[in-house]
Design a protein around this motif. Structure first.
Motif, PDB file in Angstrom:
ATOM      1  N   TYR A  96      -9.445  17.102  -8.463  1.00 43.40           N
ATOM      2  CA  TYR A  96     -10.538  16.838  -9.405  1.00 43.40           C
ATOM      3  C   TYR A  96     -10.793  18.089 -10.246  1.00 43.40           C
ATOM      4  O   TYR A  96     -10.738  19.214  -9.748  1.00 43.40           O
ATOM      5  CB  TYR A  96     -11.822  16.463  -8.661  1.00 43.40           C
ATOM      6  CG  TYR A  96     -12.964  16.051  -9.566  1.00 43.40           C
ATOM      7  CD1 TYR A  96     -12.993  14.783 -10.141  1.00 43.40           C
ATOM      8  CD2 TYR A  96     -14.010  16.919  -9.846  1.00 43.40           C
ATOM      9  CE1 TYR A  96     -14.023  14.397 -10.985  1.00 43.40           C
ATOM     10  CE2 TYR A  96     -15.054  16.538 -10.685  1.00 43.40           C
ATOM     11  CZ  TYR A  96     -15.055  15.274 -11.255  1.00 43.40           C
ATOM     12  OH  TYR A  96     -16.088  14.895 -12.085  1.00 43.40           O
ATOM     13  N   VAL A  97     -11.064  17.862 -11.526  1.00 42.27           N
ATOM     14  CA  VAL A  97     -11.402  18.938 -12.461  1.00 42.27           C
ATOM     15  C   VAL A  97     -12.700  18.580 -13.163  1.00 42.27           C
ATOM     16  O   VAL A  97     -12.926  17.413 -13.527  1.00 42.27           O
ATOM     17  CB  VAL A  97     -10.288  19.132 -13.516  1.00 42.27           C
ATOM     18  CG1 VAL A  97     -10.737  20.097 -14.610  1.00 42.27           C
ATOM     19  CG2 VAL A  97      -9.020  19.631 -12.869  1.00 42.27           C
ATOM     20  N   GLY A  98     -13.578  19.550 -13.337  1.00 36.15           N
ATOM     21  CA  GLY A  98     -14.837  19.308 -14.042  1.00 36.15           C
ATOM     22  C   GLY A  98     -15.396  20.589 -14.622  1.00 36.15           C
ATOM     23  O   GLY A  98     -14.779  21.655 -14.540  1.00 36.15           O
ATOM     24  N   GLN A  99     -16.571  20.487 -15.181  1.00 41.06           N
ATOM     25  CA  GLN A  99     -17.245  21.662 -15.717  1.00 41.06           C
ATOM     26  C   GLN A  99     -18.748  21.516 -15.549  1.00 41.06           C
ATOM     27  O   GLN A  99     -19.275  20.406 -15.464  1.00 41.06           O
ATOM     28  CB  GLN A  99     -16.901  21.884 -17.182  1.00 41.06           C
ATOM     29  CG  GLN A  99     -17.354  20.782 -18.133  1.00 41.06           C
ATOM     30  CD  GLN A  99     -17.175  21.169 -19.594  1.00 41.06           C
ATOM     31  OE1 GLN A  99     -17.810  22.101 -20.087  1.00 41.06           O
ATOM     32  NE2 GLN A  99     -16.293  20.458 -20.286  1.00 41.06           N
ATOM     33  N   GLY A 100     -19.412  22.644 -15.458  1.00 35.49           N
ATOM     34  CA  GLY A 100     -20.862  22.696 -15.483  1.00 35.49           C
ATOM     35  C   GLY A 100     -21.261  23.314 -16.810  1.00 35.49           C
ATOM     36  O   GLY A 100     -20.860  24.443 -17.112  1.00 35.49           O
ATOM     37  N   ARG A 101     -22.018  22.608 -17.595  1.00 32.50           N
ATOM     38  CA  ARG A 101     -22.311  23.028 -18.961  1.00 32.50           C
ATOM     39  C   ARG A 101     -23.609  23.830 -19.031  1.00 32.50           C
ATOM     40  O   ARG A 101     -24.537  23.609 -18.260  1.00 32.50           O
ATOM     41  CB  ARG A 101     -22.416  21.813 -19.880  1.00 32.50           C
ATOM     42  CG  ARG A 101     -21.143  20.978 -19.959  1.00 32.50           C
ATOM     43  CD  ARG A 101     -21.308  19.830 -20.941  1.00 32.50           C
ATOM     44  NE  ARG A 101     -21.590  20.340 -22.272  1.00 32.50           N
ATOM     45  CZ  ARG A 101     -20.638  20.700 -23.149  1.00 32.50           C
ATOM     46  NH1 ARG A 101     -19.364  20.597 -22.823  1.00 32.50           N
ATOM     47  NH2 ARG A 101     -20.968  21.144 -24.349  1.00 32.50           N
TER      48      ARG A 101
ATOM     49  N   TRP B  11      -8.638  12.156  -8.757  1.00 30.11           N
ATOM     50  CA  TRP B  11     -10.030  11.712  -8.760  1.00 30.11           C
ATOM     51  C   TRP B  11     -10.616  11.644 -10.165  1.00 30.11           C
ATOM     52  O   TRP B  11     -11.711  11.110 -10.336  1.00 30.11           O
ATOM     53  CB  TRP B  11     -10.887  12.626  -7.882  1.00 30.11           C
ATOM     54  CG  TRP B  11     -10.568  12.522  -6.412  1.00 30.11           C
ATOM     55  CD1 TRP B  11      -9.685  11.670  -5.816  1.00 30.11           C
ATOM     56  CD2 TRP B  11     -11.143  13.301  -5.360  1.00 30.11           C
ATOM     57  NE1 TRP B  11      -9.660  11.869  -4.465  1.00 30.11           N
ATOM     58  CE2 TRP B  11     -10.544  12.863  -4.154  1.00 30.11           C
ATOM     59  CE3 TRP B  11     -12.091  14.320  -5.320  1.00 30.11           C
ATOM     60  CZ2 TRP B  11     -10.875  13.419  -2.913  1.00 30.11           C
ATOM     61  CZ3 TRP B  11     -12.421  14.878  -4.077  1.00 30.11           C
ATOM     62  CH2 TRP B  11     -11.819  14.424  -2.896  1.00 30.11           C
ATOM     63  N   ASN B  12      -9.924  12.168 -11.146  1.00 34.42           N
ATOM     64  CA  ASN B  12     -10.311  11.972 -12.542  1.00 34.42           C
ATOM     65  C   ASN B  12      -9.618  10.756 -13.138  1.00 34.42           C
ATOM     66  O   ASN B  12     -10.203  10.020 -13.924  1.00 34.42           O
ATOM     67  CB  ASN B  12      -9.926  13.181 -13.408  1.00 34.42           C
ATOM     68  CG  ASN B  12     -10.665  14.449 -13.057  1.00 34.42           C
ATOM     69  OD1 ASN B  12     -10.148  15.272 -12.320  1.00 34.42           O
ATOM     70  ND2 ASN B  12     -11.869  14.615 -13.578  1.00 34.42           N
ATOM     71  N   HIS B  13      -8.361  10.591 -12.754  1.00 38.58           N
ATOM     72  CA  HIS B  13      -7.490   9.644 -13.447  1.00 38.58           C
ATOM     73  C   HIS B  13      -7.398   8.282 -12.777  1.00 38.58           C
ATOM     74  O   HIS B  13      -7.432   7.245 -13.436  1.00 38.58           O
ATOM     75  CB  HIS B  13      -6.087  10.267 -13.570  1.00 38.58           C
ATOM     76  CG  HIS B  13      -5.094   9.432 -14.311  1.00 38.58           C
ATOM     77  ND1 HIS B  13      -4.306   8.484 -13.695  1.00 38.58           N
ATOM     78  CD2 HIS B  13      -4.752   9.406 -15.620  1.00 38.58           C
ATOM     79  CE1 HIS B  13      -3.520   7.906 -14.588  1.00 38.58           C
ATOM     80  NE2 HIS B  13      -3.772   8.443 -15.759  1.00 38.58           N
TER      81      HIS B  13
ATOM     82  N   LYS C  47     -14.071   3.143  -7.762  1.00 38.87           N
ATOM     83  CA  LYS C  47     -12.772   3.180  -7.088  1.00 38.87           C
ATOM     84  C   LYS C  47     -12.767   4.260  -6.003  1.00 38.87           C
ATOM     85  O   LYS C  47     -12.221   4.050  -4.920  1.00 38.87           O
ATOM     86  CB  LYS C  47     -11.664   3.427  -8.114  1.00 38.87           C
ATOM     87  CG  LYS C  47     -11.467   2.270  -9.092  1.00 38.87           C
ATOM     88  CD  LYS C  47     -10.373   2.576 -10.093  1.00 38.87           C
ATOM     89  CE  LYS C  47     -10.179   1.408 -11.045  1.00 38.87           C
ATOM     90  NZ  LYS C  47      -9.119   1.695 -12.053  1.00 38.87           N
ATOM     91  N   TRP C  48     -13.363   5.419  -6.307  1.00 42.19           N
ATOM     92  CA  TRP C  48     -13.383   6.490  -5.307  1.00 42.19           C
ATOM     93  C   TRP C  48     -14.169   6.060  -4.079  1.00 42.19           C
ATOM     94  O   TRP C  48     -13.730   6.274  -2.942  1.00 42.19           O
ATOM     95  CB  TRP C  48     -14.005   7.758  -5.914  1.00 42.19           C
ATOM     96  CG  TRP C  48     -13.807   8.967  -5.050  1.00 42.19           C
ATOM     97  CD1 TRP C  48     -12.754   9.835  -5.088  1.00 42.19           C
ATOM     98  CD2 TRP C  48     -14.677   9.439  -4.000  1.00 42.19           C
ATOM     99  NE1 TRP C  48     -12.911  10.817  -4.127  1.00 42.19           N
ATOM    100  CE2 TRP C  48     -14.069  10.600  -3.449  1.00 42.19           C
ATOM    101  CE3 TRP C  48     -15.890   8.995  -3.479  1.00 42.19           C
ATOM    102  CZ2 TRP C  48     -14.663  11.318  -2.402  1.00 42.19           C
ATOM    103  CZ3 TRP C  48     -16.473   9.712  -2.432  1.00 42.19           C
ATOM    104  CH2 TRP C  48     -15.860  10.866  -1.910  1.00 42.19           C
ATOM    105  N   ASP C  49     -15.319   5.442  -4.277  1.00 41.21           N
ATOM    106  CA  ASP C  49     -16.150   5.015  -3.143  1.00 41.21           C
ATOM    107  C   ASP C  49     -15.515   3.860  -2.388  1.00 41.21           C
ATOM    108  O   ASP C  49     -15.814   3.666  -1.203  1.00 41.21           O
ATOM    109  CB  ASP C  49     -17.540   4.626  -3.642  1.00 41.21           C
ATOM    110  CG  ASP C  49     -18.359   5.831  -4.053  1.00 41.21           C
ATOM    111  OD1 ASP C  49     -18.789   6.584  -3.183  1.00 41.21           O
ATOM    112  OD2 ASP C  49     -18.545   6.039  -5.269  1.00 41.21           O
TER     113      ASP C  49
END
Length: 222
Positions: free
Chosen positions: A75-80, A144-146, A167-169
């Protein structure tokens, strides 16, 4: 080994160090040189917005075993530091930390082994975090993103809690949130994930920012 070419066939390579693509590659390469940090214990609080990713580094979850010694994140993300819609500054001083803390809780509630997950993070301005996140997401297509979408989503509000289970859950059930019902079949999702991960591994060395020495990383496993 020095490569030689016929003069008549030679055309100089074009390189723009400030192009969006090159900046994205530089951010991704720098990001992947950051240490991996264990998620087993409470994550130390730190300030700043930026880029982060989660990695599987274990043997217990066979679904993700092909990724356990590669730089491919799950998983990849960001905190803005600002609201992307309004441009207003967020009230949180620690947006990356806050996101990681929430993700750690999700992994724990789904009964996935926390000791087998790591994260890495890099504090960046929002515009550069955007470029890095896009580069990593397009390049690696984290599962987990795709494929198993829904991991990073927030709990639904009282007026929208009839939203169907993500889908993840569906695959990693257990989070303390309300769902309207199940619309996905876990076995079909698992088959899709296995194919997707095999494709990720097959194309692992094709990314332009990857170098062999970035596979040697510091692992702060606690």
């Amino acid at each position: 080994m020095i490569q030689e070419v016929m003069t008549a066939a030679y055309t100089p390579k074009s390189f723009d160090p400030l192009s969006t693509e090159q900046i994205s590659h530089t951010i991704c390469e720098t990001f992947e040189r950051q240490p991996l940090v264990s998620m087993l214990h409470e994550i130390p609080r730190f300030d700043g917005a930026g880029l982060y990713a989660l990695y599987y580094r274990g043997e217990e979850v066979s679904l993700y075993l092909p990724l356990h010694n590669l730089q491919i994140p799950v998983y990849v993300g960001q905190g803005r530091s600002s609201n992307s819609a309004t441009g207003a500054k967020t009230s949180a001083r620690c947006p990356v930390y806050d996101r990681l803390r929430k993700h750690r809780r999700s992994i724990e509630e789904a009964k996935l082994p926390l000791e087998e997950f790591r994260f890495r993070a890099l504090v960046l301005p929002d515009v550069h975090a955007n470029l890095g996140e896009n580069g990593l997401r397009v390049g690696y297509q984290p599962v987990w993103n795709h494929t198993l979408t829904g991991f990073g989503g927030n709990e639904q509000g009282s007026s929208t809690r009839q939203s169907k289970k993500s889908k993840w859950d569906t695959v990693h059930d257990g989070r303390s949130r309300t769902h309207g019902g199940v619309v996905h079949e876990a076995n079909k999702l698992l088959a899709i994930v296995k194919v997707h991960i095999a494709q990720q591994v097959a194309s692992y060395n094709d990314l332009p920012w990857r170098h062999p020495d970035t596979d040697t990383y510091e692992d702060l496993d606690g």
